[in-house]
Design a protein around this motif. Structure first.
Motif, PDB file in Angstrom:
ATOM      1  N   SER A 198       0.826  -1.208   0.000  1.00  0.00           N
ATOM      2  CA  SER A 198       0.000   0.000   0.000  1.00  0.00           C
ATOM      3  C   SER A 198       0.860   1.258   0.000  1.00  0.00           C
ATOM      4  O   SER A 198       0.513   2.256  -0.648  1.00  0.00           O
ATOM      5  N   GLY A 199       1.977   1.222   0.720  1.00  0.00           N
ATOM      6  CA  GLY A 199       2.878   2.360   0.713  1.00  0.00           C
ATOM      7  C   GLY A 199       3.455   2.616  -0.664  1.00  0.00           C
ATOM      8  O   GLY A 199       3.576   3.770  -1.103  1.00  0.00           O
ATOM      9  N   ALA A 200       3.816   1.546  -1.363  1.00  0.00           N
ATOM     10  CA  ALA A 200       4.330   1.706  -2.720  1.00  0.00           C
ATOM     11  C   ALA A 200       3.292   2.355  -3.625  1.00  0.00           C
ATOM     12  O   ALA A 200       3.603   3.276  -4.395  1.00  0.00           O
ATOM     13  N   VAL A 201       2.052   1.896  -3.531  1.00  0.00           N
ATOM     14  CA  VAL A 201       0.991   2.482  -4.362  1.00  0.00           C
ATOM     15  C   VAL A 201       0.777   3.944  -3.998  1.00  0.00           C
ATOM     16  O   VAL A 201       0.573   4.796  -4.881  1.00  0.00           O
ATOM     17  N   ALA A 202       0.840   4.271  -2.705  1.00  0.00           N
ATOM     18  CA  ALA A 202       0.684   5.670  -2.295  1.00  0.00           C
ATOM     19  C   ALA A 202       1.762   6.546  -2.929  1.00  0.00           C
ATOM     20  O   ALA A 202       1.490   7.676  -3.385  1.00  0.00           O
ATOM     21  N   GLY A 203       2.995   6.051  -2.985  1.00  0.00           N
ATOM     22  CA  GLY A 203       4.064   6.810  -3.619  1.00  0.00           C
ATOM     23  C   GLY A 203       3.865   6.967  -5.111  1.00  0.00           C
ATOM     24  O   GLY A 203       4.108   8.042  -5.681  1.00  0.00           O
ATOM     25  N   LEU A 204       3.404   5.915  -5.759  1.00  0.00           N
ATOM     26  CA  LEU A 204       3.113   5.983  -7.184  1.00  0.00           C
ATOM     27  C   LEU A 204       2.042   7.023  -7.477  1.00  0.00           C
ATOM     28  O   LEU A 204       2.130   7.792  -8.439  1.00  0.00           O
ATOM     29  N   VAL A 205       1.006   7.034  -6.651  1.00  0.00           N
ATOM     30  CA  VAL A 205      -0.071   8.002  -6.822  1.00  0.00           C
ATOM     31  C   VAL A 205       0.447   9.427  -6.671  1.00  0.00           C
ATOM     32  O   VAL A 205       0.159  10.313  -7.488  1.00  0.00           O
ATOM     33  N   ALA A 206       1.216   9.674  -5.625  1.00  0.00           N
ATOM     34  CA  ALA A 206       1.644  11.042  -5.309  1.00  0.00           C
ATOM     35  C   ALA A 206       2.620  11.604  -6.336  1.00  0.00           C
ATOM     36  O   ALA A 206       2.594  12.804  -6.632  1.00  0.00           O
ATOM     37  N   ILE A 207       3.475  10.759  -6.889  1.00  0.00           N
ATOM     38  CA  ILE A 207       4.467  11.278  -7.841  1.00  0.00           C
ATOM     39  C   ILE A 207       3.860  11.452  -9.228  1.00  0.00           C
ATOM     40  O   ILE A 207       4.440  12.153 -10.079  1.00  0.00           O
ATOM     41  N   THR A 208       2.710  10.870  -9.469  1.00  0.00           N
ATOM     42  CA  THR A 208       2.088  10.957 -10.790  1.00  0.00           C
ATOM     43  C   THR A 208       1.856  12.402 -11.248  1.00  0.00           C
ATOM     44  O   THR A 208       2.203  12.747 -12.379  1.00  0.00           O
ATOM     45  N   PRO A 209       1.295  13.281 -10.435  1.00  0.00           N
ATOM     46  CA  PRO A 209       1.136  14.661 -10.896  1.00  0.00           C
ATOM     47  C   PRO A 209       2.411  15.486 -10.804  1.00  0.00           C
ATOM     48  O   PRO A 209       2.579  16.458 -11.542  1.00  0.00           O
ATOM     49  N   SER A 210       3.304  15.126  -9.909  1.00  0.00           N
ATOM     50  CA  SER A 210       4.403  16.020  -9.540  1.00  0.00           C
ATOM     51  C   SER A 210       5.760  15.637 -10.100  1.00  0.00           C
ATOM     52  O   SER A 210       6.694  16.441 -10.087  1.00  0.00           O
ATOM     53  N   GLY A 211       5.917  14.426 -10.622  1.00  0.00           N
ATOM     54  CA  GLY A 211       7.234  13.910 -10.955  1.00  0.00           C
ATOM     55  C   GLY A 211       7.959  14.650 -12.052  1.00  0.00           C
ATOM     56  O   GLY A 211       9.190  14.603 -12.123  1.00  0.00           O
ATOM     57  N   GLY A 212       7.227  15.340 -12.921  1.00  0.00           N
ATOM     58  CA  GLY A 212       7.874  16.115 -13.962  1.00  0.00           C
ATOM     59  C   GLY A 212       8.266  17.504 -13.530  1.00  0.00           C
ATOM     60  O   GLY A 212       8.861  18.256 -14.299  1.00  0.00           O
ATOM     61  N   ALA A 213       7.931  17.865 -12.301  1.00  0.00           N
ATOM     62  CA  ALA A 213       8.206  19.218 -11.816  1.00  0.00           C
ATOM     63  C   ALA A 213       9.232  19.254 -10.699  1.00  0.00           C
ATOM     64  O   ALA A 213       9.702  20.327 -10.334  1.00  0.00           O
ATOM     65  N   VAL A 214       9.595  18.078 -10.138  1.00  0.00           N
ATOM     66  CA  VAL A 214      10.471  18.058  -8.970  1.00  0.00           C
ATOM     67  C   VAL A 214      11.779  17.354  -9.293  1.00  0.00           C
ATOM     68  O   VAL A 214      11.891  16.609 -10.264  1.00  0.00           O
ATOM     69  N   SER A 215      12.772  17.572  -8.448  1.00  0.00           N
ATOM     70  CA  SER A 215      14.057  16.881  -8.552  1.00  0.00           C
ATOM     71  C   SER A 215      13.958  15.526  -7.852  1.00  0.00           C
ATOM     72  O   SER A 215      12.982  15.261  -7.134  1.00  0.00           O
ATOM     73  N   PRO A 216      14.955  14.650  -8.014  1.00  0.00           N
ATOM     74  CA  PRO A 216      14.937  13.389  -7.261  1.00  0.00           C
ATOM     75  C   PRO A 216      14.863  13.585  -5.749  1.00  0.00           C
ATOM     76  O   PRO A 216      14.184  12.810  -5.051  1.00  0.00           O
ATOM     77  N   LEU A 217      15.516  14.617  -5.221  1.00  0.00           N
ATOM     78  CA  LEU A 217      15.380  14.897  -3.785  1.00  0.00           C
ATOM     79  C   LEU A 217      13.949  15.308  -3.453  1.00  0.00           C
ATOM     80  O   LEU A 217      13.406  14.923  -2.415  1.00  0.00           O
ATOM     81  N   GLY A 218      13.342  16.093  -4.336  1.00  0.00           N
ATOM     82  CA  GLY A 218      11.941  16.452  -4.147  1.00  0.00           C
ATOM     83  C   GLY A 218      11.046  15.230  -4.209  1.00  0.00           C
ATOM     84  O   GLY A 218      10.051  15.133  -3.477  1.00  0.00           O
ATOM     85  N   ALA A 219      11.398  14.268  -5.075  1.00  0.00           N
ATOM     86  CA  ALA A 219      10.614  13.041  -5.179  1.00  0.00           C
ATOM     87  C   ALA A 219      10.669  12.237  -3.884  1.00  0.00           C
ATOM     88  O   ALA A 219       9.681  11.616  -3.478  1.00  0.00           O
ATOM     89  N   ILE A 220      11.826  12.249  -3.224  1.00  0.00           N
ATOM     90  CA  ILE A 220      11.914  11.581  -1.920  1.00  0.00           C
ATOM     91  C   ILE A 220      10.952  12.226  -0.933  1.00  0.00           C
ATOM     92  O   ILE A 220      10.229  11.546  -0.200  1.00  0.00           O
ATOM     93  N   ALA A 221      10.930  13.557  -0.924  1.00  0.00           N
ATOM     94  CA  ALA A 221      10.036  14.270  -0.007  1.00  0.00           C
ATOM     95  C   ALA A 221       8.578  13.992  -0.335  1.00  0.00           C
ATOM     96  O   ALA A 221       7.762  13.721   0.561  1.00  0.00           O
ATOM     97  N   VAL A 222       8.227  14.033  -1.628  1.00  0.00           N
ATOM     98  CA  VAL A 222       6.847  13.770  -2.037  1.00  0.00           C
ATOM     99  C   VAL A 222       6.425  12.371  -1.608  1.00  0.00           C
ATOM    100  O   VAL A 222       5.340  12.163  -1.046  1.00  0.00           O
TER     101      VAL A 222
END
Length: 452
Positions: A278-302
């Motif tokens: 479930s945690g993996a799916v939550a991360g997949l969901v959250a990065i879907t809108p934001s992944g093209g706008a953030v850095s890899p460090l930002g992706a860790i935070a998201v």
């Protein structure tokens, strides 16, 4: 996801076999996510509902595909009509297109773009089904899917991604579906369950996952397919943005899984497999809108923020009394909201666009735009979905009888059972209801360590 863009005559694109092949592969990856979702959800329900849960996802492959060809692509990506819907007669039936006609401003054929977007349209209503486990008639569900994609998904996807869509014109960033897919589906799930009510035995009977291996298999397929879902949404990789999105998808998913497990260990005293999935799916969901706008460090935070927020949110159904069977609201709605809003904080201005978030000197402007997109989609989908469920419930009925729900919806709706415990073969002849665990993330924690 970028819609068609205008070009100067000297810059008119030509077909790229590399980008075309890449997008066809991405389309296949997104397609496999729907069977993956079926396994993910199917493992989380009780044995007596396994096949019904699989079928609720699988039927979307049939219904949405036909509607997309007939009018869905036109309504979503056709010429804008007032910012709320699209329509182009050549797109109706996909019959007015040349096989090498390019999608406006890109190097891939319209047919390739259409099939890629079709896979998004298929999985979105399938996501809703997890909230309705054990208690919805299959015929009513099939009709709901047809009505919902027509009234909700096609218009909302146009708002977000269609040229002229009002949220796109506002400047809302949604790389691959935080609003159009996950908030849309999560809000719809909440709207429907508020209409159809709770399962028999909710908060009284044990409703624990019957097959955690199936859940992990489904989560793995979702994670795998999500690379096509996210990286493919740039419609090519000539400038490296798709590669950034691919990396950020992996990074955020890993961070969310670890954050969920850490929360679970602190809160419940154990690291559960259901929590990891479930945690993996939550991360997949959250990065879907934001992944093209953030850095890899930002992706860790998201990912980390979404993992904790979603882990906390899944328990709200017990406190507030709504029966979200497989935590669609807790994971997809909350994860989608988190990922969409975090664009306004972590956007670097150096990937898909020059838009910067608050933490990179961009002020509150983008956060405000993201909030408008989030709550507009949430409100519309919640209300429209509740209305559709109410109308269906009052006409053909959404739920089966209480006896069907207790004995098992698989046998009543599909005349089959998922497993043969008699040794004489499966199918309609096996009528014995087999009690088994069920479906909630919260229930996955060791019982002796869960607070009352």
């Amino acid at each position: 996801m970028p819609p068609g863009i205008s070009t100067l005559a000297a810059d008119i694109p030509t077909l790229s076999s590399a980008n075309t092949g890449f997008m066809l592969i991405c389309s296949a990856l997104v397609m496999i996510m729907t069977p993956g979702l079926a396994f993910f959800y199917g493992g989380m329900v009780r044995v007596k509902s396994t096949l019904n849960m699989l079928m609720m996802s699988f039927i979307s492959l049939g219904i949405v595909t036909i509607l997309w060809v007939l009018y869905g692509f036109s309504a979503t990506f056709g010429t804008d009509k007032g910012g709320f819907i699209g329509w182009t007669s050549d797109y109706v039936g996909l019959s007015g297109l040349g096989i090498t006609q390019l999608w406006d401003g890109y190097t891939i054929p319209v047919y390739v773009f259409a099939v890629f977007q079709l896979m998004f349209a298929i999985i979105t209503p399938a996501l809703i089904s997890g909230a309705l486990a054990d208690r919805v008639k299959f015929s009513a569900w099939a009709l709901f899917v047809a009505l919902w994609v027509t009234v909700v998904y096609f218009p909302v996807a146009h708002w977000v991604w269609g040229a002229g869509g009002w949220l796109f014109e506002l400047g809302v960033i949604d790389f691959a579906g935080g609003t159009a897919v996950h908030i849309n589906a999560g809000a719809a799930a909440l709207g429907v369950i508020l209409v159809i009510g709770k399962r028999v035995g909710f908060k009284r009977d044990p409703m624990r996952p019957h097959s955690l291996p199936l859940v992990m298999l489904g989560a793995g397929l979702l994670w795998f397919g999500w690379f096509g879902f996210n990286a493919g949404s740039w419609l090519g990789n000539d400038d490296g943005v798709g590669a950034v999105m691919f990396l950020n998808t992996q990074v955020a998913t890993a961070a969310a899984m670890l954050a969920w497990l850490a929360y679970e260990k602190i809160r419940h005293g154990a690291f559960t497999t259901l929590g990891a999935a479930s945690g993996a799916v939550a991360g997949l969901v959250a990065i879907t809108p934001s992944g093209g706008a953030v850095s890899p460090l930002g992706a860790i935070a998201v990912g980390a923020i979404a993992g904790v927020l979603c882990a906390m949110a899944v328990g709200l159904k017990f406190k507030l009394g709504y029966d979200d069977s497989l935590d669609v609201v807790g994971v997809h709605l909350v994860g989608g909201v988190a990922g969409s809003l975090l664009v306004g904080l972590f956007a670097t201005g150096g990937v898909q666009s020059d838009v910067k978030g608050l933490f990179y000197g961009g002020g509150l402007d983008q956060l405000g735009k993201q909030a408008v997109g989030v709550f507009a989609v949430l409100a519309y989908s919640l209300v429209a979905s509740a209305v559709l469920a109410f109308l269906l419930d009052k006409t053909i009925g959404m739920r089966g009888g209480e006896d069907v729900e207790v004995s098992g919806i698989d046998q009543d709706e599909h005349a089959e059972t998922a497993y043969d415990f008699s040794g004489a073969g499966g199918g309609a002849g096996s009528r014995k209801a087999v009690p088994a665990p069920s479906d909630t993330v919260a229930a996955a924690a060791p019982i002796k360590k869960v607070d009352a």
